[in-house]
Design an enzyme around this catalytic site. Structure first.
Site, PDB file in Angstrom:
ATOM      1  N   CYS A 100       0.941  -1.414  -0.134  1.00 55.66           N
ATOM      2  CA  CYS A 100       0.027  -0.079   0.039  1.00 55.66           C
ATOM      3  C   CYS A 100       0.922   1.221   0.098  1.00 55.66           C
ATOM      4  O   CYS A 100       0.555   2.245  -0.469  1.00 55.66           O
ATOM      5  CB  CYS A 100      -0.943  -0.121   1.032  1.00 55.66           C
ATOM      6  SG  CYS A 100      -0.221  -0.260   2.753  1.00 55.66           S
ATOM      7  N   THR A 101       2.093   1.204   0.616  1.00 53.41           N
ATOM      8  CA  THR A 101       2.960   2.436   0.751  1.00 53.41           C
ATOM      9  C   THR A 101       3.472   2.596  -0.618  1.00 53.41           C
ATOM     10  O   THR A 101       3.376   3.579  -1.214  1.00 53.41           O
ATOM     11  CB  THR A 101       4.060   2.201   1.648  1.00 53.41           C
ATOM     12  OG1 THR A 101       3.581   1.940   2.863  1.00 53.41           O
ATOM     13  CG2 THR A 101       5.092   3.106   1.714  1.00 53.41           C
TER      14      THR A 101
END
Lengths: 444, 520
Positions: A212-213
């Site tokens: 997600c980062t």
């Protein structure tokens, strides 16, 4: 008829002879000094060196200069320019050739009488017949999977008769590892001391960036590069090939796209070197650490072969980032080690009606104790062999893929069923006994 | 550095950067005594890419050399060992130039007293006491680092002899971040003032980096506590609760950034102190009395010191880096930019001071380049100086009862006794072919003399001395290779001026697989 260079009584071994022909208070309690020990080293003792890279080159040199002549070396790699800062048996002209072959030739040329036999192949290409023929095996590997495989192989050579270990089936394993300024050396006496699998927790899993980062909120230049590597490359497939960190075109593409992505998010710091580092996952390596660890390992091989001293007991850690730090301790055996204990392995299943085969496989991969890569599972149901799932053979994978989503009960497994597991991390087939934790409902 | 060279050294440039590699390339190394120990140490330095090497050795090749020295070709009996080893070491790395001198080092020094001046590092392998005395003194006076390696049977000893060594890039693990929450710089203060976490919804809150969360709640705290940060255990817990409560806006409990803020909350009360190693550097006389001949390190250190105390209220220059924080890209980048810009300001003030100091000493402004100034600003927290011990002063400084494991440390005294024996009787104990134990009693009295000179009450069991006689000064290749690996890496640390060196001695005991480092 031995050549002059093979004559063990030659003056050239004067240094070693002092250690082997003179008794001393710190010797192994069973040590009997004698010229015959040097004879054994020079003529009969057979050593296998696993890996002909940074540690391997050092090990070959050290063993040859400790008198060993019957040495085999196995390595599946070829020589690269970036090896030359430490793999000193190779030269620029050798780039592209087999490490094992070039290393063997160099040693044989430099040390007369030395007979290093190279094997340009994978360790998995050989079976017990090959490994059984060595007195001692010493590893200079850069892969935990390979280490576990070798460990599994020598453990499988052990013979137990009525629960008693036949000592003639023990092949000691000396294992060294290095990374940058850190290194470790250990001695494994199969069936007696802790094996690689007993201490699997010493190898923590690699840290990766959360998806997600990378996808949504990149902050560091590394996040941008990782995104290109992990998301864009598979999607766009620019060169119709797998990503090769040594291909300047590939790295160049990643670099360009990483700059673009970084610009999108106003992130600075994407450099070509950083891209190389992230793409190739470069593990720093320097000659001196390899020299230290190989020196320790070769000394241990010598001690084990000659009994001149007690071997290291049994794990040494080394770090020279800040001054010199070393620590030696005795790694303990695990009572229920999957590989080296004789204890039957059980897997506790909380709810066999809910647990799917893919969940079981996930446990085998992610659990600290097992850390498998791609386990293939088979079992017997109603007296007949049944393949549950094997991912490594395409036709079987397609045939058994549907099993992944079935529950263990659906697949015909019962409390007490045995499953056989094969994986890259071990040459043996591991047997697990399933133990269902029954619910109140079932008790009725 | 061309592409091929960079590729060759790729794996080690990861450790010490292009700067470090360039330092290696600019260095000249001298090896005294090309035995197995010496050639193994030199091999590692050649592979690492030092600029050039010189081998000094007046012996000829003997049969016994073939048993442990990798760098002697067959058929060279009675040839110069310096020449033979030079040939096989040279071909390890085409980028390194080497030469050899087939003379004894003491002979060379008699006719050429400045012989060592050109070297950045000298390695001495298994040197006798007599040679050690002369060479040690000469190099000490010139502040040229000398690394000694001894391989003796199953035991090895490494000793660094270097009057004064300075390090900028210590590469210290787990260095605390320099957030400087106790004194936010003006631009940061402005950001804190304009930040109101209370007015943000949960989506926006999720994007706030933990440092800003800490700073926001710290501001609140200071307002309520007359400018006093949390001090007592209770206050610290209260502060952490503030953060926890703030994170409760999220329906599923705390978000990652608030959890990070909770675990790093201590930065709120952490004082920006100057580490002791840096204070030592600042207080060193070399930092005060700068001259044309001063090492560049002292100009840089002095500039940082003056900046710290005159321009920055006792705080070291900002590093200008932030660790990754779970946050939205824009918020993180904004915060990072503030730190980067402030760091640039600090660096330019340090730079101005460096130039000033150089000019005052009659040196040109560009004597030290911007790259070096940038490096010291980014690494000011790891500055360190190492005062060595000369060979003549070993006895007086040793504190021998705290070194553990004691049974390994005992070998240090034993090896000293063996060298003492060699100096007095011309041969090492146990080197006779028969009755090697005949030297035992003599060795024992040598040990007694050594311990007496060191004013040590240490008791060493006879077993050690019997083993020493047994070893008979044998040079076992694997033991030598191990010790020389350590020595070579220490050499690299000295040449690159990165990483903290061994300070200053080490015994390796391959019987038990243990090592002990200590300071003589």
């Amino acid at each position: 008829m031995m050549t002059e260079a093979q004559e063990p009584s030659q003056k050239r071994w004067a240094h070693l002879r002092k250690i082997l022909e003179r008794p001393g208070p710190f010797c192994h309690p069973e040590f009997e000094p004698s010229p015959e020990i040097m004879d054994f080293i020079v003529t009969s003792c057979k050593i296998l060196v696993v890996g002909a890279g940074g540690l391997g080159c050092e090990l070959l040199k050290d063993l040859a200069l400790m008198g060993f002549k019957q040495i085999h070396v196995i390595d599946m790699d070829t020589i690269d320019l970036s090896n030359l800062n430490r793999q000193f048996l190779f030269r620029q002209k050798d780039i592209g050739q087999s490490k094992a072959k070039v290393a063997a030739e160099f040693i044989n040329r430099r040390i007369p009488g030395c007979q290093v036999t190279p094997h340009f192949c994978k360790i998995q290409d050989y079976d017990e017949g090959f490994y059984r023929s060595f007195h001692i095996i010493v590893c200079g590997l850069d892969s935990i999977v390979a280490r576990r495989w070798i460990n599994g192989m020598i453990m499988s050579l052990l013979c137990y008769e009525d629960g008693v270990l036949d000592n003639s089936t023990i092949i000691p394993l000396v294992d060294g590892g290095t990374e940058g300024f850190k290194g470790n050396a250990r001695v494994i006496v199969p069936g007696n001391s802790a094996c690689v699998e007993c201490t699997l927790d010493l190898y923590p899993p690699q840290v990766t960036y959360p998806l997600c980062t990378i996808a949504n909120t990149p902050r560091l230049p590394e996040h941008c590069i990782e995104y290109v590597k992990v998301v864009m490359w598979p999607k766009e497939n620019p060169f119709n090939a797998a990503l090769d960190g040594d291909d300047t075109q590939h790295v160049g593409w990643i670099y360009e796209k990483s700059l673009e992505r970084a610009a999108q998010f106003n992130i600075t710091g994407v450099t070509y070197r950083l891209v190389q580092g992230v793409v190739k996952n470069i593990i720093p390596a320097v000659a001196s650490t390899n020299a230290v660890i190989a020196g320790v390992c070769a000394t241990e091989v010598f001690k084990i072969a000659t009994s001149c001293c007690l071997p290291l007991n049994n794990y040494m850690v080394f770090n020279d980032v800040d001054g010199i730090y070393t620590y030696t301790y005795t790694a303990e055996r695990k009572d229920n080690c999957v590989v080296c204990s004789q204890v039957p392995q059980t897997l506790l299943i909380p709810d066999a009606t809910k647990m799917k085969l893919k969940d079981l496989i996930q446990t085998l991969c992610e659990d600290e104790t097992y850390q498998m890569k791609n386990p293939g599972l088979t079992t017997t149901v109603g007296g007949k062999n049944k393949t549950l799932y094997i991912s490594t053979i395409k036709s079987i994978e397609e045939r058994t893929r549907d099993n992944l989503n079935k529950s263990l009960v659906e697949l015909g497994l019962k409390d007490g069923s045995e499953i056989m597991v094969a994986d890259a991390t071990t040459p043996m087939t591991l047997v697990f006994c399933l133990k269902f934790q029954s619910s109140d409902v079932e008790m009725n | 550095m061309d592409g091929l060279t960079e590729k060759r050294y790729e794996r080690q440039i990861q450790l010490w950067g292009v700067q470090g590699q360039t330092s290696l390339r600019n260095s000249k190394v001298c090896l005294i005594n090309a035995d197995a120990t010496g050639t193994e140490a030199l091999k590692n330095l050649i592979l690492a890419g030092v600029g050039s090497f010189t081998i000094v050795d007046d012996t000829t090749v003997k049969e016994v050399d073939y048993g442990n020295n990798f760098f002697i070709a067959e058929g060279k009996l009675d040839h110069s060992r310096a020449e033979c080893t030079y040939e096989l070491l040279q071909e390890l790395n085409p980028e390194v130039t080497g030469n050899f001198i087939s003379e004894g080092v003491l002979t060379i020094l008699k006719t050429e007293p400045t012989f060592f001046d050109k070297f950045s590092l000298v390695i001495g392998a298994n040197l006798t006491e007599r040679i050690l005395q002369y060479v040690g003194r000469d190099l000490w006076d010139k502040n040229i680092p000398l690394i000694l390696v001894f391989a003796y049977g199953m035991i090895a000893y490494v000793r660094i002899v270097h009057a004064l060594h300075t390090v900028v890039q210590g590469h210290v693990d787990n260095l605390p971040h320099d957030f400087q929450c106790d004194a936010p710089f003006p631009a940061l203060k402005k950001l804190i003032t304009t930040t109101d976490l209370d007015s943000l919804d949960s989506t926006q809150l999720r994007d706030v980096p933990y440092l800003l969360i800490i700073l926001f709640y710290l501001k609140k705290w200071l307002e309520l506590h007359s400018g006093r940060p949390p001090e007592t255990r209770i206050e610290k817990d209260e502060f952490k609760k503030l953060i926890q409560e703030g994170g409760k806006k999220f329906s599923e409990g705390n978000e990652v950034n608030f959890e990070e803020a909770f675990s790093f909350a201590f930065y709120a009360w952490r004082r920006s102190e100057i580490p002791s190693n840096v204070l030592e550097v600042f207080r060193h006389p070399c930092c005060d009395s700068l001259t044309k001949k001063s090492d560049t390190f002292w100009f840089l250190a002095r500039a940082v010191r003056d900046f710290t105390f005159y321009d920055n209220n006792g705080r070291l220059p900002l590093r200008g880096v932030l660790p990754d924080m779970t946050a939205g890209t824009a918020n993180y980048s904004q915060l990072l930019l503030l730190y980067q810009q402030e760091a640039v300001k600090h660096a330019s003030m340090v730079s101005a001071r460096v130039h000033n100091l150089l000019l005052r000493c009659g040196l040109p402004e560009d004597y030290i380049d911007d790259e070096e100034i940038k490096t010291i600003c980014e690494n000011s927290a790891t500055l360190k100086c190492f005062e060595g011990t000369s060979l003549q002063h070993e006895e007086a400084r040793l504190d021998d009862f705290n070194v553990q494991p004691a049974e390994v440390f005992s070998w240090y005294f034993c090896l000293k006794a063996a060298r003492f024996f060699q100096r007095r009787y011309g041969h090492s104990p146990g080197t006779g072919t028969s009755n090697y134990l005949g030297d035992l009693l003599t060795l024992k009295s040598c040990l007694a003399e050594v311990l007496n000179e060191m004013k040590s009450n240490r008791k060493i069991e006879d077993e050690y001395l019997i083993e020493l006689c047994r070893f008979g000064a044998s040079e076992i290749h694997s033991v030598a290779a191990c010790a020389s690996g350590i020595a070579a890496q220490e050499g690299i640390k000295v040449l690159t001026r990165q990483f903290y060196p061994l300070n200053n001695a080490l015994i390796v005991d391959t019987v038990t697989g243990q090592a002990v480092s200590f300071r003589v």
